[in-house]
Design a protein around this motif. Sequence first.
Motif, mmCIF file in Angstrom:
data_model
loop_
_atom_site.group_PDB
_atom_site.id
_atom_site.type_symbol
_atom_site.label_atom_id
_atom_site.label_comp_id
_atom_site.label_asym_id
_atom_site.label_seq_id
_atom_site.Cartn_x
_atom_site.Cartn_y
_atom_site.Cartn_z
ATOM 1 N N SER A 28 67.238 5.092 -50.070
ATOM 2 C CA SER A 28 66.475 4.978 -51.318
ATOM 3 C C SER A 28 66.145 6.352 -51.897
ATOM 4 N N ARG A 29 66.213 7.382 -51.068
ATOM 5 C CA ARG A 29 65.940 8.744 -51.530
ATOM 6 C C ARG A 29 67.125 9.378 -52.252
ATOM 7 N N VAL A 30 68.281 8.736 -52.178
ATOM 8 C CA VAL A 30 69.480 9.268 -52.847
ATOM 9 C C VAL A 30 69.256 9.302 -54.347
ATOM 10 N N GLY A 31 68.737 8.214 -54.900
ATOM 11 C CA GLY A 31 68.397 8.166 -56.317
ATOM 12 C C GLY A 31 69.592 8.265 -57.234
ATOM 13 N N GLY A 32 69.316 8.504 -58.497
ATOM 14 C CA GLY A 32 70.351 8.619 -59.510
ATOM 15 C C GLY A 32 69.728 8.565 -60.890
ATOM 16 N N SER A 33 70.570 8.657 -61.909
ATOM 17 C CA SER A 33 70.069 8.632 -63.282
ATOM 18 C C SER A 33 69.923 7.210 -63.802
ATOM 19 N N SER A 34 70.531 6.239 -63.113
ATOM 20 C CA SER A 34 70.439 4.825 -63.477
ATOM 21 C C SER A 34 70.685 4.009 -62.222
ATOM 22 N N VAL A 35 70.514 2.709 -62.337
ATOM 23 C CA VAL A 35 70.775 1.836 -61.192
ATOM 24 C C VAL A 35 72.241 1.956 -60.781
ATOM 25 N N ARG A 36 73.148 1.943 -61.755
ATOM 26 C CA ARG A 36 74.579 2.057 -61.473
ATOM 27 C C ARG A 36 74.881 3.377 -60.750
ATOM 28 N N ASP A 37 74.293 4.459 -61.219
ATOM 29 C CA ASP A 37 74.514 5.765 -60.605
ATOM 30 C C ASP A 37 73.978 5.781 -59.168
ATOM 31 N N CYS A 38 72.823 5.186 -58.967
ATOM 32 C CA CYS A 38 72.240 5.123 -57.627
ATOM 33 C C CYS A 38 73.143 4.314 -56.693
ATOM 34 N N VAL A 39 73.618 3.156 -57.143
ATOM 35 C CA VAL A 39 74.520 2.330 -56.331
ATOM 36 C C VAL A 39 75.768 3.121 -55.962
ATOM 37 N N ASN A 40 76.361 3.789 -56.945
ATOM 38 C CA ASN A 40 77.575 4.569 -56.692
ATOM 39 C C ASN A 40 77.342 5.658 -55.650
ATOM 40 N N LYS A 41 76.242 6.374 -55.789
ATOM 41 C CA LYS A 41 75.942 7.459 -54.853
ATOM 42 C C LYS A 41 75.676 6.942 -53.443
ATOM 43 N N VAL A 42 74.953 5.839 -53.342
ATOM 44 C CA VAL A 42 74.656 5.263 -52.029
ATOM 45 C C VAL A 42 75.940 4.777 -51.371
ATOM 46 N N MET A 43 76.778 4.081 -52.138
ATOM 47 C CA MET A 43 78.024 3.565 -51.568
ATOM 48 C C MET A 43 78.949 4.709 -51.139
ATOM 49 N N ASN A 44 78.989 5.777 -51.931
ATOM 50 C CA ASN A 44 79.816 6.933 -51.564
ATOM 51 C C ASN A 44 79.306 7.606 -50.295
ATOM 52 N N ARG A 45 77.994 7.585 -50.079
ATOM 53 C CA ARG A 45 77.434 8.176 -48.867
ATOM 54 C C ARG A 45 77.767 7.353 -47.629
ATOM 55 N N MET A 46 77.876 6.042 -47.824
ATOM 56 C CA MET A 46 78.038 5.141 -46.685
ATOM 57 C C MET A 46 79.492 4.877 -46.306
ATOM 58 N N MET A 47 80.396 4.859 -47.288
ATOM 59 C CA MET A 47 81.764 4.419 -47.025
ATOM 60 C C MET A 47 82.773 5.326 -47.714
ATOM 61 N N SER A 48 83.941 5.468 -47.082
ATOM 62 C CA SER A 48 85.030 6.212 -47.722
ATOM 63 C C SER A 48 85.690 5.307 -48.766
ATOM 64 N N ASN A 49 86.424 5.913 -49.679
ATOM 65 C CA ASN A 49 87.144 5.128 -50.682
ATOM 66 C C ASN A 49 88.180 4.223 -50.030
ATOM 67 N N ALA A 50 88.785 4.682 -48.939
ATOM 68 C CA ALA A 50 89.775 3.862 -48.236
ATOM 69 C C ALA A 50 89.125 2.587 -47.689
ATOM 70 N N LEU A 51 87.934 2.711 -47.127
ATOM 71 C CA LEU A 51 87.239 1.531 -46.603
ATOM 72 C C LEU A 51 86.773 0.632 -47.742
ATOM 73 N N MET A 52 86.239 1.213 -48.806
ATOM 74 C CA MET A 52 85.803 0.410 -49.948
ATOM 75 C C MET A 52 86.971 -0.357 -50.563
ATOM 76 N N GLY A 53 88.161 0.233 -50.514
ATOM 77 C CA GLY A 53 89.344 -0.413 -51.077
ATOM 78 C C GLY A 53 89.743 -1.690 -50.358
ATOM 79 N N LYS A 54 89.192 -1.926 -49.178
ATOM 80 C CA LYS A 54 89.506 -3.140 -48.415
ATOM 81 C C LYS A 54 88.555 -4.293 -48.735
ATOM 82 N N PHE A 55 87.593 -4.042 -49.621
ATOM 83 C CA PHE A 55 86.570 -5.040 -49.943
ATOM 84 C C PHE A 55 86.535 -5.349 -51.433
ATOM 85 N N ASN A 56 86.100 -6.573 -51.734
ATOM 86 C CA ASN A 56 85.586 -6.913 -53.050
ATOM 87 C C ASN A 56 84.334 -7.743 -52.792
ATOM 88 N N MET A 57 83.656 -8.162 -53.817
ATOM 89 C CA MET A 57 82.368 -8.816 -53.593
ATOM 90 C C MET A 57 82.493 -10.169 -52.892
#
Length: 115
Positions: A28-57
């Motif tokens: 939650s301390r990662v923050g961002g300029s908007s909710v979308r920006d915060c989500v993007n930053k948190v997801m980038n901190r947690m997972m590589s693009n290769a791992l994210m590419g194996k998922f959809n919602m």
Amino acid sequence: MDLESDLKLFEEHIKDVDNRSICVQQLSRVGGSSVRDCVNKVMNRMMSNALMGKFNMRGGGQLEKKAFKATPLYGVIQDAVKRWSPNATDCEIDAAMAEHLKHAPGRAGGGGYKK
């Protein structure tokens, strides 16, 4: 996390309530300029693009991706973003996650789009 095995280890780690709350607090301390920006930053901190590419919602689809919404990490990210912005809605966070996962294969290290 780069591999699905890393994700499994993380999921085991956050089964402990204390570990989960610490993780949510730190993300939650990662923050961002908007909710979308915060989500993007948190997801980038947690997972590589290769791992994210194996998922959809929701999972499935032509490429038979896994459902991100079914992972414990989904709930951790939801809670972290809501802690950062109490006015953020589930729908808004989900849309940002879906968009970020959708474009992961096209980003550096994402593995490219498959046909």
